[in-house]
Design a protein around this motif. Structure first.
Motif, short mmCIF file in Angstrom:
data_model
loop_
_atom_site.label_atom_id
_atom_site.label_comp_id
_atom_site.label_asym_id
_atom_site.label_seq_id
_atom_site.Cartn_x
_atom_site.Cartn_y
_atom_site.Cartn_z
N LEU A 26 0.82 -1.21 0.00
CA LEU A 26 0.00 0.00 0.00
C LEU A 26 0.85 1.26 0.00
O LEU A 26 0.57 2.22 -0.73
N ILE A 27 1.91 1.27 0.81
CA ILE A 27 2.78 2.45 0.88
C ILE A 27 3.49 2.68 -0.45
O ILE A 27 3.57 3.80 -0.96
N SER A 28 4.01 1.59 -1.05
CA SER A 28 4.71 1.73 -2.33
C SER A 28 3.76 2.15 -3.45
O SER A 28 4.20 2.70 -4.46
N ILE A 61 12.01 -1.77 10.56
CA ILE A 61 11.03 -0.70 10.33
C ILE A 61 11.62 0.65 10.72
O ILE A 61 11.44 1.66 10.02
N ASP A 62 12.37 0.67 11.84
CA ASP A 62 13.01 1.91 12.29
C ASP A 62 14.00 2.42 11.24
O ASP A 62 14.01 3.62 10.91
N VAL A 63 14.78 1.50 10.67
CA VAL A 63 15.73 1.88 9.63
C VAL A 63 14.98 2.36 8.38
O VAL A 63 15.37 3.35 7.75
N GLY A 64 13.90 1.67 8.04
CA GLY A 64 13.12 2.06 6.87
C GLY A 64 12.52 3.45 7.00
O GLY A 64 12.47 4.23 6.04
N GLU A 65 12.06 3.78 8.21
CA GLU A 65 11.50 5.11 8.44
C GLU A 65 12.57 6.20 8.35
O GLU A 65 12.34 7.28 7.83
N GLU A 66 13.75 5.88 8.86
CA GLU A 66 14.83 6.87 8.84
C GLU A 66 15.37 7.10 7.43
O GLU A 66 15.72 8.24 7.07
N GLY A 99 13.67 6.48 4.60
CA GLY A 99 12.61 6.75 3.62
C GLY A 99 12.36 5.59 2.69
O GLY A 99 11.75 5.75 1.62
N ASP A 100 12.81 4.39 3.10
CA ASP A 100 12.65 3.20 2.27
C ASP A 100 11.81 2.16 3.02
O ASP A 100 12.13 0.96 3.03
N LEU A 113 9.52 -3.36 4.68
CA LEU A 113 8.33 -4.15 5.04
C LEU A 113 8.22 -5.40 4.18
O LEU A 113 7.88 -6.48 4.68
N ASN A 114 8.50 -5.27 2.89
CA ASN A 114 8.45 -6.44 2.01
C ASN A 114 9.55 -7.44 2.33
O ASN A 114 9.34 -8.66 2.21
N LYS A 115 10.72 -6.95 2.76
CA LYS A 115 11.80 -7.86 3.17
C LYS A 115 11.41 -8.63 4.42
O LYS A 115 11.69 -9.82 4.56
#
Length: 419
Positions: free
Chosen positions: A290-292, A348-353, A355-356, A361-363
Motif C-alpha cells: 500500500l505504501i509503495s 522498520i526503524d531503519v526504513g522510516e529513517e 525513507g525506504d 516491510l516487504n523484506k
C-alpha cells in the motif's frame, strides 16, 4: 413493405418532401417519377415493425446477469487481476480491457460485478468508484490501490503489484492449509475406525464374555462401557465438531471473548507460532504494498488492521495508527506491544529513517514467509510420530482389554481339562 423518405422537384422547380411505400429503392424512384417529380434524395425509413425487431435484438444482446450463490474465490480474483494487469501493460484502454475480461468470464459473482463495472465506467464513474460498489468481490485494499493508481497515472504498475501481492498471499495460505490436510485426514480416518470398532466389534466380545459369565477386569469393563455409550449416543460424534464450531462462533460475537480466543490460539505450541508469523508476513506485505502504491499511511494502516484477522494484532495496529496520527513513528508502538521480534522493529526503524519503509516491510514479509515454511515442515514432522504413538496406544489398549479376559478363559479351560 419498406417506407422511403424522398426529396424531389416538380415541373416548376418547387421542392417536394414526402414519404412513399415501395418494395425496393428502384420501385420507389419509379413511383416518384410517375408522379412527375425528379428525385434528388431518397432514404429508407425503418418501419415500426422493423424498429421493434431491432429494439428486441438490442435488448437480447444486452449483457444479462445470472443468479449466483457464494462469493469470489481468491484464485479467481488473482487470475482476473493478473489478466487485467497484462492488458494494461499492453496499452489497451481500461474500458476495452474490462469488456474483454467480462466477455471471457464464466457466469458467476465476478462476472455479474464486471457487467456493472463496465456500465458504471461507461457512464462516467472512475475505476475505483465502480469497483468500490462491489465489496463482496473487491475489498478496501483492492479499491484503495486502484484509487492510488488512478491518482498517480500508473494503473498498470499498481495492478502488477496487486497481482504479485495476491499471488504471494494465496501461496502462503495454501502452504498452511496443505500442512493441515494430512493430520486432519489421519484423525478423521482414525475416528472412523475406532467408532466402527466400538459399535460393531466390542459388542460381539461383550456377548461372548456374558455367555461365559466371566468376571471382567476393570480395563475391559471400562472399554465395554465406552462401547455402549458409542452404540447409544453415536450421533454425538458428528454433532460434536459442529457444536464446537458454533460455540466458538458465539463466543467470537463478544469482543472480549473474541480477544481471549485469539490470544489463546497464539499460545498453542508450534501452531500458535505459525499463526503469529503468518499474520506478521501478511500484514507487513500488505502495508508495504500500500505504501509503495501511494496510499496514505493512515488509510494503509486502517486496511492492514482489517487484514490481520486476529484481535490481538488488530489492537497492535490500532496503537500504531494512533501513534502515526499523533506524529510519532511506527517502530515505537510495535516495540511497546512486544508482539513482533526486535528484528522487525529495527528494520522498520531503519526504513522510516531512510525513507525506504516499503522495501523494508516487504523484506520482513519475505523473511517470515520462509520461517512459516520451516515451521510448517517442522509441524508435519512432529505430528506424524505423535499421531502414531497416540493411535498405537489406543489400539494397544483395546487389544489388551479384549484379550485379558480371553487369556483368563483359556487358562480356565486348560486347567479344567487337566483335572
Amino acid at each position: 413493405m419498406p417506407t422511403y423518405q424522398y426529396e424531389a422537384m416538380d415541373t416548376t422547380g418547387g421542392e417536394i418532401k414526402d414519404t412513399i411505400d415501395a418494395g425496393s429503392e428502384e420501385e420507389a424512384q419509379q413511383k416518384i417519377r410517375s408522379m412527375g417529380y425528379f428525385v434528388t434524395k431518397l432514404t429508407e425509413i425503418a418501419s415500426k415493425k422493423k424498429e421493434k425487431k431491432r429494439s428486441q435484438q438490442a435488448e437480447k444482446s444486452k449483457k444479462t446477469k445470472v443468479l449466483t450463490l457464494g462469493g469470489v474465490s481468491q484464485a479467481q480474483l488473482v487470475t482476473f487481476t493478473r489478466q487485467f494487469s497484462v492488458l494494461q501493460d499492453a496499452g489497451l484502454p481500461v474500458l476495452r480491457s474490462l469488456k474483454i475480461l467480462e466477455g471471457q468470464m464464466k457466469p458467476g459473482v465476478l462476472k455479474n460485478a464486471l457487467i456493472d463495472i463496465v456500465d458504471d465506467v461507461e457512464s462516467g464513474c472512475t475505476l475505483s468508484e465502480a469497483f468500490g460498489k462491489h465489496p463482496s468481490c473487491f475489498d478496501r485494499l483492492y479499491v484503495n490501490m486502484l484509487r492510488a493508481g488512478e491518482a498517480g497515472g500508473a494503473l498498470e504498475v499498481i495492478l502488477r503489484r496487486l497481482a504479485e501481492f495476491m499471488e504471494k498471499a494465496m501461496s502462503l495460505a495454501r502452504r498452511v492449509q496443505g500442512a493441515l490436510i494430512y493430520p486432519c485426514v489421519v484423525v478423521a480416518v482414525a475416528v472412523g475406525i475406532l467408532t466402527f470398532i466400538m459399535i460393531f466389534i466390542i459388542p460381539k466380545f461383550e456377548k461372548i464374555f456374558a455367555d461365559f459369565k466371566m468376571k471382567l477386569p476393570y480395563l475391559t469393563e471400562l472399554l465395554i462401557a465406552t462401547s455402549r455409550w458409542f452404540v447409544r449416543y453415536w450421533y454425538v460424534i458428528p454433532i460434536a465438531p459442529v457444536g464446537f464450531f458454533v460455540t466458538l462462533k458465539l463466543i467470537r460475537l463478544n469482543k472480549s471473548g473474541n480477544y481471549i480466543l485469539d490470544k489463546l490460539m497464539l499460545q498453542i505450541p508450534v501452531a500458535g507460532m505459525i499463526a503469529e508469523k503468518t499474520i506478521i508476513a501478511r500484514t507487513m506485505r500488505t502495508l508495504g504494498t500500500l505504501i509503495s502504491s501511494g496510499v496514505p499511511i493512515l488509510e494503509a494502516l486502517s486496511i492492514v488492521r482489517e487484514t490481520a484477522m486476529n484481535a490481538v494484532y488488530e489492537e497492535m495496529y490500532q496503537r500504531v495508527y494512533e501513534s502515526i496520527r499523533e506524529g510519532e513513528t511506527i517502530a515505537t508502538p510495535l516495540k511497546e506491544c512486544k508482539l513482533v521480534d526486535d528484528m522487525v522493529v529495527n528494520m522498520i526503524d531503519v526504513g522510516e529513517e531512510t525513507g525506504d519503509l516499503d522495501t523494508m516491510l516487504n523484506k520482513i514479509a519475505d523473511v517470515y514467509d520462509e520461517e512459516v515454511d520451516v515451521l510448517v515442515e517442522s509441524l508435519i514432522s512432529l505430528l506424524e510420530p505423535i499421531m502414531i504413538v497416540i493411535l498405537g496406544f489406543i489400539v494397544g489398549t483395546i487389544v489388551i482389554a479384549m484379550f485379558m479376559p480371553l487369556l483368563e478363559l483359556l487358562d480356565g479351560l486348560s486347567g479344567s481339562g487337566k483335572k
